[in-house]
Design a protein around this motif. Structure first.
Motif, PDB file in Angstrom:
ATOM      1  N   MET A   1       0.731  -1.142   0.129  1.00 43.88           N
ATOM      2  CA  MET A   1       0.005   0.066   0.101  1.00 43.88           C
ATOM      3  C   MET A   1       0.883   1.149   0.008  1.00 43.88           C
ATOM      4  O   MET A   1       1.891   1.345   1.043  1.00 43.88           O
ATOM      5  CB  MET A   1      -1.038  -0.130   1.366  1.00 43.88           C
ATOM      6  CG  MET A   1      -1.893   0.977   1.108  1.00 43.88           C
ATOM      7  SD  MET A   1      -2.807   0.938   2.834  1.00 43.88           S
ATOM      8  CE  MET A   1      -1.915   1.973   3.958  1.00 43.88           C
ATOM      9  N   GLU A   2       0.602   1.989  -0.968  1.00 36.76           N
ATOM     10  CA  GLU A   2       1.527   3.522  -1.177  1.00 36.76           C
ATOM     11  C   GLU A   2       1.061   4.188   0.078  1.00 36.76           C
ATOM     12  O   GLU A   2      -0.002   4.375   0.545  1.00 36.76           O
ATOM     13  CB  GLU A   2       0.993   4.033  -2.292  1.00 36.76           C
ATOM     14  CG  GLU A   2       1.098   5.313  -2.451  1.00 36.76           C
ATOM     15  CD  GLU A   2       0.770   6.099  -3.991  1.00 36.76           C
ATOM     16  OE1 GLU A   2       0.367   6.974  -3.981  1.00 36.76           O
ATOM     17  OE2 GLU A   2       0.915   5.049  -4.837  1.00 36.76           O
ATOM     18  N   ILE A   3       2.093   4.937   0.724  1.00 39.32           N
ATOM     19  CA  ILE A   3       1.861   6.041   1.748  1.00 39.32           C
ATOM     20  C   ILE A   3       1.695   7.286   1.070  1.00 39.32           C
ATOM     21  O   ILE A   3       2.490   7.962   0.268  1.00 39.32           O
ATOM     22  CB  ILE A   3       2.842   6.178   2.558  1.00 39.32           C
ATOM     23  CG1 ILE A   3       3.207   4.542   3.403  1.00 39.32           C
ATOM     24  CG2 ILE A   3       2.856   7.031   3.647  1.00 39.32           C
ATOM     25  CD1 ILE A   3       4.453   4.568   4.166  1.00 39.32           C
ATOM     26  N   ASN A   4       0.587   7.730   1.528  1.00 42.05           N
ATOM     27  CA  ASN A   4       0.161   9.151   0.929  1.00 42.05           C
ATOM     28  C   ASN A   4       0.795  10.362   1.387  1.00 42.05           C
ATOM     29  O   ASN A   4      -0.056  11.143   2.177  1.00 42.05           O
ATOM     30  CB  ASN A   4      -1.483   9.106   0.785  1.00 42.05           C
ATOM     31  CG  ASN A   4      -1.828  10.425  -0.058  1.00 42.05           C
ATOM     32  OD1 ASN A   4      -1.431  10.953  -0.791  1.00 42.05           O
ATOM     33  ND2 ASN A   4      -3.191  10.979   0.359  1.00 42.05           N
ATOM     34  N   LEU A   5       2.028  10.618   1.350  1.00 38.94           N
ATOM     35  CA  LEU A   5       2.812  11.817   1.511  1.00 38.94           C
ATOM     36  C   LEU A   5       3.473  12.373   0.484  1.00 38.94           C
ATOM     37  O   LEU A   5       3.924  11.805  -0.323  1.00 38.94           O
ATOM     38  CB  LEU A   5       3.825  11.451   2.367  1.00 38.94           C
ATOM     39  CG  LEU A   5       3.610  10.968   3.958  1.00 38.94           C
ATOM     40  CD1 LEU A   5       4.830  10.424   4.670  1.00 38.94           C
ATOM     41  CD2 LEU A   5       3.003  12.113   4.644  1.00 38.94           C
ATOM     42  N   THR A  23      15.329   5.436  -1.631  1.00 38.24           N
ATOM     43  CA  THR A  23      14.974   4.956   0.065  1.00 38.24           C
ATOM     44  C   THR A  23      13.599   5.551   0.211  1.00 38.24           C
ATOM     45  O   THR A  23      12.874   4.541   0.642  1.00 38.24           O
ATOM     46  CB  THR A  23      15.905   5.945   0.971  1.00 38.24           C
ATOM     47  OG1 THR A  23      17.258   5.396   0.258  1.00 38.24           O
ATOM     48  CG2 THR A  23      15.695   5.295   2.217  1.00 38.24           C
ATOM     49  N   LEU A  24      13.078   6.614  -0.163  1.00 43.13           N
ATOM     50  CA  LEU A  24      11.675   6.889  -0.037  1.00 43.13           C
ATOM     51  C   LEU A  24      10.762   5.964  -0.833  1.00 43.13           C
ATOM     52  O   LEU A  24       9.662   5.608  -0.369  1.00 43.13           O
ATOM     53  CB  LEU A  24      11.470   8.554  -0.329  1.00 43.13           C
ATOM     54  CG  LEU A  24      11.821   9.392   0.630  1.00 43.13           C
ATOM     55  CD1 LEU A  24      11.940  10.882  -0.102  1.00 43.13           C
ATOM     56  CD2 LEU A  24      11.231   9.563   1.864  1.00 43.13           C
ATOM     57  N   GLU A  25      11.260   5.527  -1.977  1.00 42.38           N
ATOM     58  CA  GLU A  25      10.388   4.825  -2.917  1.00 42.38           C
ATOM     59  C   GLU A  25      10.201   3.264  -2.197  1.00 42.38           C
ATOM     60  O   GLU A  25       9.221   2.607  -2.271  1.00 42.38           O
ATOM     61  CB  GLU A  25      10.849   4.682  -4.532  1.00 42.38           C
ATOM     62  CG  GLU A  25      10.516   5.814  -5.200  1.00 42.38           C
ATOM     63  CD  GLU A  25      11.335   6.031  -6.378  1.00 42.38           C
ATOM     64  OE1 GLU A  25      12.200   5.312  -6.589  1.00 42.38           O
ATOM     65  OE2 GLU A  25      11.046   7.079  -7.122  1.00 42.38           O
ATOM     66  N   ARG A  28       7.620   3.228   0.136  1.00 40.92           N
ATOM     67  CA  ARG A  28       6.359   3.282  -0.498  1.00 40.92           C
ATOM     68  C   ARG A  28       5.710   4.642  -0.752  1.00 40.92           C
ATOM     69  O   ARG A  28       4.662   4.814  -0.634  1.00 40.92           O
ATOM     70  CB  ARG A  28       5.202   2.463   0.171  1.00 40.92           C
ATOM     71  CG  ARG A  28       5.620   0.956   0.181  1.00 40.92           C
ATOM     72  CD  ARG A  28       4.529   0.054   0.800  1.00 40.92           C
ATOM     73  NE  ARG A  28       3.859   0.263   1.743  1.00 40.92           N
ATOM     74  CZ  ARG A  28       4.301   0.212   3.163  1.00 40.92           C
ATOM     75  NH1 ARG A  28       5.334  -0.598   3.610  1.00 40.92           N
ATOM     76  NH2 ARG A  28       3.685   0.820   4.249  1.00 40.92           N
ATOM     77  N   ILE A  29       6.601   5.672  -0.811  1.00 39.49           N
ATOM     78  CA  ILE A  29       6.192   6.799  -0.958  1.00 39.49           C
ATOM     79  C   ILE A  29       6.492   7.192  -2.662  1.00 39.49           C
ATOM     80  O   ILE A  29       7.676   7.069  -3.135  1.00 39.49           O
ATOM     81  CB  ILE A  29       6.943   7.984  -0.313  1.00 39.49           C
ATOM     82  CG1 ILE A  29       6.414   7.763   1.286  1.00 39.49           C
ATOM     83  CG2 ILE A  29       6.773   9.231  -0.615  1.00 39.49           C
ATOM     84  CD1 ILE A  29       7.196   8.548   2.312  1.00 39.49           C
ATOM     85  N   THR A  30       5.554   7.750  -3.279  1.00 42.55           N
ATOM     86  CA  THR A  30       5.724   8.021  -4.664  1.00 42.55           C
ATOM     87  C   THR A  30       5.479   9.468  -5.316  1.00 42.55           C
ATOM     88  O   THR A  30       6.091   9.819  -6.091  1.00 42.55           O
ATOM     89  CB  THR A  30       4.707   7.222  -5.557  1.00 42.55           C
ATOM     90  OG1 THR A  30       3.305   7.659  -4.965  1.00 42.55           O
ATOM     91  CG2 THR A  30       4.717   5.697  -5.464  1.00 42.55           C
ATOM     92  N   ASN A  31       4.929  10.305  -4.307  1.00 38.63           N
ATOM     93  CA  ASN A  31       4.949  11.543  -4.601  1.00 38.63           C
ATOM     94  C   ASN A  31       6.383  12.353  -4.153  1.00 38.63           C
ATOM     95  O   ASN A  31       6.154  12.991  -3.170  1.00 38.63           O
ATOM     96  CB  ASN A  31       3.691  12.079  -3.964  1.00 38.63           C
ATOM     97  CG  ASN A  31       3.258  13.537  -4.672  1.00 38.63           C
ATOM     98  OD1 ASN A  31       4.148  14.120  -5.325  1.00 38.63           O
ATOM     99  ND2 ASN A  31       2.243  13.951  -4.185  1.00 38.63           N
TER     100      ASN A  31
END
Length: 129
Positions: A1-5, A23-25, A28-31
């Motif tokens: 599940m992607e983290i919405n930040l 590292t952020l990817e 699970r952070i895509t934005n």
């Protein structure tokens, strides 16, 4: 599940930005937004309003401390994590006094970034209960 930040990485080193982005990817952070100096950090914060900013302390144009001050004046709710290499301990103390959320030591590790993301996500969930 992607983290919405929405996350801004601001560092004058493209290599550090690339490493932090990957590292952020993994967290699970895509934005993810990027900037390369303190002035860009401020401009991007004002136009994009990220939830989290990773801010290098030593940068051209405006350093991380100056950028942190202006970001906090613009929006105190934005979480700013200072990234520092060895030898900037006095800057870190100042950054925390100015409202930095946390700091990470360079070279940045997956564990350090994951811990910060977890902390923010947990706080966000508690805040929305």
């Amino acid at each position: 599940m992607e983290i919405n930040l929405k996350v801004l990485i601001c560092d004058d080193s493209i290599l550090i930005r690339k490493k932090l982005k990957s590292t952020l990817e993994k967290c699970r952070i895509t934005n993810i937004l990027e900037g390369e100096n303190g002035q860009q950090a401020i401009d991007i914060v004002k136009s994009e309003k990220p939830d989290l900013v990773f801010l290098d302390i030593v940068m051209p144009d405006k350093d991380g401390i100056e950028a942190l001050t202006e970001i906090k004046e613009f929006d105190p709710s934005i979480k700013v994590v200072m990234a520092s290499s060895a030898g900037t301990q006095s800057h870190l103390k100042k950054a925390i006094e100015l409202g930095a959320y946390d700091f990470i030591q360079k070279p940045v590790t997956l564990e350090a970034v994951a811990n910060i993301i977890d902390k923010i996500v947990k706080e966000g969930m508690e805040g929305s209960l």
